[in-house]
Design an enzyme around this catalytic site. Structure first.
Site, mmCIF file in Angstrom:
data_model
loop_
_atom_site.group_PDB
_atom_site.id
_atom_site.type_symbol
_atom_site.label_atom_id
_atom_site.label_comp_id
_atom_site.label_asym_id
_atom_site.label_seq_id
_atom_site.Cartn_x
_atom_site.Cartn_y
_atom_site.Cartn_z
ATOM 1 N N ASP A 35 0.844 -1.191 0.000
ATOM 2 C CA ASP A 35 0.000 0.000 0.000
ATOM 3 C C ASP A 35 0.883 1.246 0.000
ATOM 4 O O ASP A 35 1.902 1.309 0.694
ATOM 5 C CB ASP A 35 -0.922 -0.008 1.226
ATOM 6 N N ASN A 91 -12.734 -3.064 3.069
ATOM 7 C CA ASN A 91 -13.622 -1.922 3.242
ATOM 8 C C ASN A 91 -14.705 -2.013 2.176
ATOM 9 O O ASN A 91 -14.412 -2.224 0.996
ATOM 10 C CB ASN A 91 -12.837 -0.619 3.107
ATOM 11 N N VAL A 100 -11.298 3.009 -3.337
ATOM 12 C CA VAL A 100 -11.069 2.450 -4.677
ATOM 13 C C VAL A 100 -12.129 1.377 -4.891
ATOM 14 O O VAL A 100 -12.169 0.369 -4.163
ATOM 15 C CB VAL A 100 -9.654 1.852 -4.806
ATOM 16 N N HIS A 104 -10.740 -5.255 -3.228
ATOM 17 C CA HIS A 104 -9.376 -5.515 -2.765
ATOM 18 C C HIS A 104 -9.411 -5.800 -1.282
ATOM 19 O O HIS A 104 -10.256 -5.291 -0.554
ATOM 20 C CB HIS A 104 -8.451 -4.317 -3.035
ATOM 21 N N HIS A 106 -7.024 -5.673 2.259
ATOM 22 C CA HIS A 106 -5.822 -5.166 2.911
ATOM 23 C C HIS A 106 -5.281 -6.289 3.791
ATOM 24 O O HIS A 106 -5.999 -6.784 4.672
ATOM 25 C CB HIS A 106 -6.146 -3.974 3.817
#
Ligand code: 5GP
Length: 119
Positions: A35, A91, A100, A104, A106
């Protein structure tokens, strides 16, 4: 699967090597990179190379095998970089901190910082 976005997302552009990133793992369909604004000692984004699913809920119903592959890549990253123990955060929605809209995860390993997205 939703209609492809008119513009490629930042993550599609990273997968296409149009935007540089520190790539730490990849398969045919999934890519993992550090990230740009890490919130933990190990903070890696794991995402499908292609767009089409905006969040994990869409991915789980549209392509569960791809979600399982993404989780497996996350596990491998955590094994290599974080001693195998990690948080996996998706998220989902702007109010939950998603910025975004290309699904995805994290991967967060090590001690989390105060006020981090997974704290
Ligand atoms: P979200 O807030 O949608 O859950 O997560 C998006 C993440 O992507 C953020 O943590 C943000 O720092 C990261 N990010 C956004 N743009 C870039 C970029 O160009 N390169 C990298 N490596 N990470 C990015």
């Amino acid at each position: 699967m939703t209609a492809p976005a008119a513009e490629p997302t930042v993550f599609e552009r990273i997968a296409a090597r149009e935007i540089p990133a520190q790539i730490v793992a990849e398969t045919d369909r999934v890519i993992a990179f550090r990230d740009i604004a890490p919130q933990a000692p190990v903070h890696v984004v794991v995402t499908p190379k292609q767009g089409g699913y905006r969040d994990v809920v869409e991915l789980a119903s549209g392509d569960p095998a791809l979600l399982a592959e993404l989780v497996d890549v996350a596990r491998g990253v955590a094994d290599e970089l974080a001693g195998g123990e990690f948080r996996l955060v998706f998220n989902t929605g702007a109010a939950a901190g998603q910025t975004v809209f290309h699904v995805h995860a994290h991967v967060l390993g090590g001690r989390l910082e105060e006020g981090s997205l997974a704290g």
